[in-house]
Design an enzyme around this catalytic site. Structure first.
Site: not given
Length: 511
Positions: A62, A185, A336, A403, A462
């Protein structure tokens, strides 16, 4: 005065594919979408991979989708930007790299390469390290030292030796480079101000302090024997036969930090570059006056040169609408809302002149499969009222459901989500058409189109499938081969506004 609004309607996560099994988009009853698809010109758009500035074959998301839509141009994400620079030969002409290397050569200093040693592609890519080694060789450098951060997070947790082997082979083939330190890391890429961790990595790199080994593979084997995997490998120093470290970072050396994602590169960079550093005692002999290069802009606090400077996103769709004196509305529910505002405006928080925003709260539920309609009906009600009040010339709207419910990997709730959105879509588009306006109905990436994997398990990610685009303008023809960057130029076209030169996307409406 009556407005004839042009609307960009984004059905988030609404991808298209032929196979109907596990495909909520295909299985849902969506009479309104189907009616517009059959009645008006339509096409499909590519919403993944290099078409949206991501590596080939990588699914869109997105943030990337809305950034590309609003910018009206392909916005290359850092990984792709560097890959393309290597591919096109621009990498070896990069002045920031060349200056760091020339400085080291002319002053008889070492070049140190810091970074995450994997091909995870989230923070770094090992191919970028290899490109730097090739450039160092080409520029005639001999003192080139690698301080490798072991991953085990964006890749398998016990894969360090795979990458060390690749590095060893490249060093041999290219003819320059030695590994000086290795650290997990967890230490070298902390971002949560756990300075005790960072200090261990720093002291290995700057002072040659820590467990020492002559062989890079022994660092990993030793750790594995103690149940410590790549991410958590204690910062270790590689030594020569006489026990001296292969290299330490010394005063006036050059450094190139090849991580491209800033968040986990900032603390260790500050430790090396920040004059006012007080988070731990670096010691009297800490290296000073480094020629320090960051791959991308890490932070204002890091005193370094930037190899790939931030891309200027001037003249996004909102700015162009404002320059032309048009009133615009951005509307979405909470999930969103940042996408239709911040990302659609190229990473800008504040409104443009004449821009209004409506935020509808997303429902307070644990997961959205429990309420597949989310707040779509409230979004629809607010928008239809706004359209009927003749307030705005341009509308940018996002329906989150395909979504957000699609991420549950549950077919039935996602079908319900799409059916709710379809009902709302009908009300919104019909209100726009009643005013003599136009709508572009599209999506930013796929998700609800694949909810079951080939193994029959829930698919929550996705997809790389194409997305629809419908333009409710009878008699128009849409061209094939469109991408998300073509949507803003199409919206401007519907409004009779010329697109700016920065927008390299082009209107989908064939003239």
């Amino acid at each position: 005065m009556s407005k004839k609004p042009a609307a960009l309607i984004i059905l988030d996560g609404f991808g298209l594919r032929g196979e109907t099994v596990g495909n909520a988009v295909a299985q849902a009853k969506k009479p309104n979408f189907d009616r517009y698809w059959n009645e008006f010109p339509h096409q499909t758009l590519t919403a993944s991979g290099e078409a949206v500035g991501l590596p080939q074959g990588q699914m869109g998301n997105s943030e990337v989708g809305h950034l590309n839509i609003g910018a009206g141009r392909i916005v290359y994400q850092s990984l792709t930007r560097v890959n393309v620079a290597i591919r096109d030969g621009e990498f070896e002409k990069n002045e920031t790299f060349l200056e760091a290397m020339t400085y080291a050569k002319e002053n008889d200093k070492a070049l140190h390469l810091f970074g995450l040693l994997s091909d995870g592609g989230v923070h770094s890519h090992i191919q970028h390290l290899f490109a730097l080694l090739k450039l160092a060789k080409k520029e005639g450098l001999t003192k080139v030292y690698i301080h490798g951060f072991l991953d085990g997070r964006d890749v398998g947790q016990k894969t360090a030796k795979v990458y060390l082997k690749q590095l060893e082979e490249q060093i041999k083939e290219i003819g320059v480079g030695e590994v000086a330190t290795l650290s997990g890391r967890y230490y070298s890429m902390d971002r949560d101000k756990r300075w005790d961790r960072v200090e261990k990595a720093y002291r290995a790199m700057a002072y040659g302090e820590g467990p020492s080994y002559q062989n890079i593979y022994d660092v990993v084997d030793d750790s594995y024997e103690n149940g410590i995997y790549d991410e958590f490998v204690i910062p270790s120093v590689i030594t020569r036969e006489n026990g001296e470290p292969v290299a330490k970072v010394n005063d006036g050396d050059s450094v190139i930090f090849y991580n491209f994602r800033p968040d986990r590169a900032i603390q260790i960079s500050n430790t090396f570059t920040n004059e006012d550093f007080r988070s731990f005692d670096r010691g009297e002999a800490h290296p000073k006056n480094l020629h320090f290069v960051c791959f991308t802009h890490f932070s204002e606090t890091v005193d370094g040169y930037v190899a790939f400077k931030p891309v200027n996103l001037d003249n996004t769709v909102g700015e162009v609408l404002a320059q032309n004196g048009l009133k615009q509305l951005r509307i979405a529910e909470t999930e969103k809302y940042p996408h239709v505002t911040f990302f659609m405006s190229g990473g800008r928080e504040e409104e443009f002149p004449g821009e209004d925003r409506i935020l509808i709260n997303s429902p307070d539920v644990a997961t959205y499969d429990l309420k597949p309609e989310m707040s779509a009906y409230e979004v629809k009600d607010a928008l239809v009222a706004d359209i009927n009040a003749d307030k705005h010339d341009a509308i940018i709207l996002n329906f989150a459901n395909p979504d957000m419910v699609g991420h549950s990997g549950m077919l039935e709730p996602t079908i319900k989500a799409i059916e709710a959105v379809d009902e709302c879509l009908g009300a919104v588009v019909d209100a726009i058409l009643a005013k003599g306006g136009h709508a572009i109905i599209t999506a930013d990436h796929g998700n609800a189109d694949v909810l079951i994997t080939e193994e029959g398990k829930p698919h929550t990610a996705h997809t790389t499938n194409p997305v629809p685009v419908i333009v409710t303008k009878k008699g128009a023809t849409l061209r094939e081969g469109g991408i998300l960057a073509d949507l803003s130029p199409t919206l401007l076209d519907l409004l009779g506004v010329e697109k700016p030169k920065e927008m390299t996307g082009t209107s989908l409406i064939q003239k």
